[in-house]
Design a protein around this motif. Structure first.
Motif, PDB file in Angstrom:
ATOM      1  N   VAL A  57      -9.821  -5.806  -1.482  1.00  0.00           N
ATOM      2  CA  VAL A  57      -9.519  -4.393  -1.656  1.00  0.00           C
ATOM      3  C   VAL A  57      -9.336  -4.192  -3.158  1.00  0.00           C
ATOM      4  N   MET A  58     -10.171  -3.354  -3.738  1.00  0.00           N
ATOM      5  CA  MET A  58     -10.280  -3.240  -5.185  1.00  0.00           C
ATOM      6  C   MET A  58      -9.998  -1.817  -5.653  1.00  0.00           C
ATOM      7  N   SER A  59      -9.254  -1.702  -6.752  1.00  0.00           N
ATOM      8  CA  SER A  59      -9.011  -0.392  -7.364  1.00  0.00           C
ATOM      9  C   SER A  59     -10.336   0.213  -7.800  1.00  0.00           C
ATOM     10  N   GLY A  60     -10.378   1.538  -7.815  1.00  0.00           N
ATOM     11  CA  GLY A  60     -11.597   2.230  -8.208  1.00  0.00           C
ATOM     12  C   GLY A  60     -11.733   2.323  -9.720  1.00  0.00           C
ATOM     13  N   ASN A  61     -11.980   3.512 -10.231  1.00  0.00           N
ATOM     14  CA  ASN A  61     -12.280   3.672 -11.656  1.00  0.00           C
ATOM     15  C   ASN A  61     -11.047   3.753 -12.547  1.00  0.00           C
ATOM     16  N   PHE A  62      -9.883   3.938 -11.959  1.00  0.00           N
ATOM     17  CA  PHE A  62      -8.633   3.930 -12.727  1.00  0.00           C
ATOM     18  C   PHE A  62      -7.680   2.924 -12.100  1.00  0.00           C
ATOM     19  N   LEU A  63      -6.850   2.290 -12.943  1.00  0.00           N
ATOM     20  CA  LEU A  63      -6.143   1.087 -12.535  1.00  0.00           C
ATOM     21  C   LEU A  63      -4.628   1.258 -12.512  1.00  0.00           C
ATOM     22  N   GLN A  64      -3.950   0.207 -12.024  1.00  0.00           N
ATOM     23  CA  GLN A  64      -2.530   0.264 -11.714  1.00  0.00           C
ATOM     24  C   GLN A  64      -1.638   0.517 -12.921  1.00  0.00           C
ATOM     25  N   ARG A  65      -2.048   0.081 -14.096  1.00  0.00           N
ATOM     26  CA  ARG A  65      -1.243   0.297 -15.295  1.00  0.00           C
ATOM     27  C   ARG A  65      -1.558   1.645 -15.970  1.00  0.00           C
ATOM     28  N   GLY A  66      -2.279   2.510 -15.261  1.00  0.00           N
ATOM     29  CA  GLY A  66      -2.580   3.818 -15.823  1.00  0.00           C
ATOM     30  C   GLY A  66      -3.701   3.802 -16.829  1.00  0.00           C
ATOM     31  N   GLU A  67      -4.698   2.963 -16.591  1.00  0.00           N
ATOM     32  CA  GLU A  67      -5.820   2.813 -17.524  1.00  0.00           C
ATOM     33  C   GLU A  67      -7.148   3.089 -16.827  1.00  0.00           C
ATOM     34  N   PRO A  68      -8.150   3.564 -17.574  1.00  0.00           N
ATOM     35  CA  PRO A  68      -9.509   3.590 -17.021  1.00  0.00           C
ATOM     36  C   PRO A  68     -10.053   2.169 -16.991  1.00  0.00           C
ATOM     37  N   ALA A  69     -10.775   1.825 -15.950  1.00  0.00           N
ATOM     38  CA  ALA A  69     -11.417   0.511 -15.903  1.00  0.00           C
ATOM     39  C   ALA A  69     -12.497   0.446 -16.969  1.00  0.00           C
ATOM     40  N   MET A  70     -12.682  -0.716 -17.574  1.00  0.00           N
ATOM     41  CA  MET A  70     -13.717  -0.858 -18.594  1.00  0.00           C
ATOM     42  C   MET A  70     -15.109  -0.692 -17.993  1.00  0.00           C
TER      43      MET A  70
END
Length: 414
Positions: free
Chosen positions: A36-49
């Motif tokens: 189960v994977m985060s989408g385009n934005f992540l848990q620390r409040g960042e956009p995924a690279m």
């Protein structure tokens, strides 16, 4: 077919992730891996690279058989709700027998003891937590201290001396709390992180580095080859492909114009309506604006950061403003009602077999496309909007081809 579940971001999928995946399979004797994977934005409040479909390809090439998406409502939240959404989704598939997460210590027993207590949050624990928060201590540190104090009072010597505020211990604890709250049947396992710790920016090994260190290396280096020793070949191919198209790597700086527009056109009351903006943070944001020089995201964080307002908390708050995530839409009651569907991002041939089983075992509708959502679908709508916002910062040549990609994109098949 015995399956193990992993809760991941894979930003990017690196050699440490490969080690965790292989050890998880070995430890649980699994025949298949569900991530189960985060989408385009992540848990620390960042956009995924890299966008979620690129990272899905990394995951499938790396050994995952089925990748499902953690909705942005949970993926960008603090540990409690991030864990609740992820564990609930794995349990809802009906095909995941166990899940395995990495920790600093590799010890499961203290986390299990603590989860038994913390799942119900007794009044005495809440009092201990409030007293620490009132001193201005950050929530993770206050939570860990309150939990240790409460466990000591209850006579749990092994758990009372355990450090719960390290990043993976915090997440691991909340995975187990979530499992208890949903009365899940999956068996939990943990594996000690090797050679590089979560958020470790320095590189101390020739083949394993944290995702944080790899991202920093890519942003600081003029050559993508600098990251090649620390990632599988398939990940490196995906990094090269995204870079050649000018799409990635993505960072917060690409979203500063849109964020600044929101900040300079909002008053304090408007800012305070967004998730994670509280305790006067809205006033601190407005007061910081005249002090900005180059209007960079790094400078904005520097102006806002205090002992109480940690970097992660600030990033989550600013992301809520960027995405328009109002507090009213993310109450405990609404988040606690759970996800309404399972969104499939990709699968292998073995994953296809799992999907066939899931159609019989899943407690939620299975979506291969966002074009035909179930009702209700409030989280799916948030995901589509978040993906559209993400595409504004990818640097693609044709924005129209990127917007509403969720409606057109089929699952990645390897």
């Amino acid at each position: 077919m015995r399956a193990v579940g992993l809760i991941v971001e894979y930003n990017p999928f690196h050699n440490g992730h490969l080690y965790h995946l292989l050890e998880s399979v070995k430890l649980t004797e699994a025949e298949a891996v569900v991530a189960v994977m985060s989408g385009n934005f992540l848990q620390r409040g960042e956009p995924a690279m890299w966008d979620k479909w690129t990272r899905t390809r990394m995951a499938l090439h790396g050994g995952c058989d089925l990748v499902i998406e953690l909705p942005v409502a949970y993926a960008t939240h603090a540990a409690e709700w991030f864990a609740y959404g992820a564990v609930s989704l794995l349990e809802a598939t009906g095909v995941v027998d166990a899940f395995c997460f990495g920790t600093e210590s590799g010890e499961l027993a203290p986390l299990l003891h603590a989860a038994e207590i913390a799942a119900d949050e007794p009044p005495r624990f809440q009092t201990l937590l409030r007293s620490r928060l009132d001193t201005g201590t950050s929530y993770p540190v206050a939570y860990s201290g309150a939990l240790q104090a409460y466990l000591a009072e209850q006579g749990y010597a092994d758990a009372a001396s355990f450090s719960f505020d390290t990043p993976n211990h915090t997440l691991g604890l909340h995975y187990l709390i979530a499992l208890k709250r949903i009365k899940g049947a999956m068996k939990p396992y943990t594996i000690a992180r090797e050679k590089a710790q979560y958020h470790q920016e320095s590189i101390t090994d020739g083949s394993i580095a944290s995702a944080t260190a790899i991202r920093k290396l890519l942003l600081d280096s003029e050559s993508l080859e600098a990251a090649s020793p620390f990632v599988p070949v398939s990940t490196y191919w995906n990094i090269q492909s995204s870079a050649s198209g000018g799409v990635a790597p993505v960072s917060w700086e690409r979203y500063m114009p849109a964020l600044m527009h929101k900040l300079v056109t909002s008053d304090a009351a408007s800012l305070a309506s967004y998730r994670d903006v509280s305790e006067g943070l809205e006033h601190r944001m407005l007061n910081a604006l005249p002090e900005l020089g180059e209007a960079s995201f790094a400078e904005l964080l520097s102006l806002l950061k205090t002992k109480r307002y940690t970097r992660t908390r600030l990033q989550r708050a600013l992301l809520s403003i960027l995405l328009g995530h109002a507090k009213a839409d993310f109450t405990p009651d609404k988040l606690g009602s759970g996800v309404e569907y399972i969104r499939v991002l990709g699968f292998t041939e073995k994953g296809r077999t799992l999907l066939k089983r899931m159609r019989e075992t899943s407690s939620l509708p299975i979506l291969l496309s966002a074009a035909r959502p179930p009702e209700p679908c409030r989280y799916l709508n948030l995901d589509v909007r978040a993906s559209n916002a993400y595409m504004l910062g990818t640097g693609g040549s044709e924005l129209s081809a990127s917007l509403f990609r969720d409606y057109r994109e089929k699952p990645v098949m390897i």
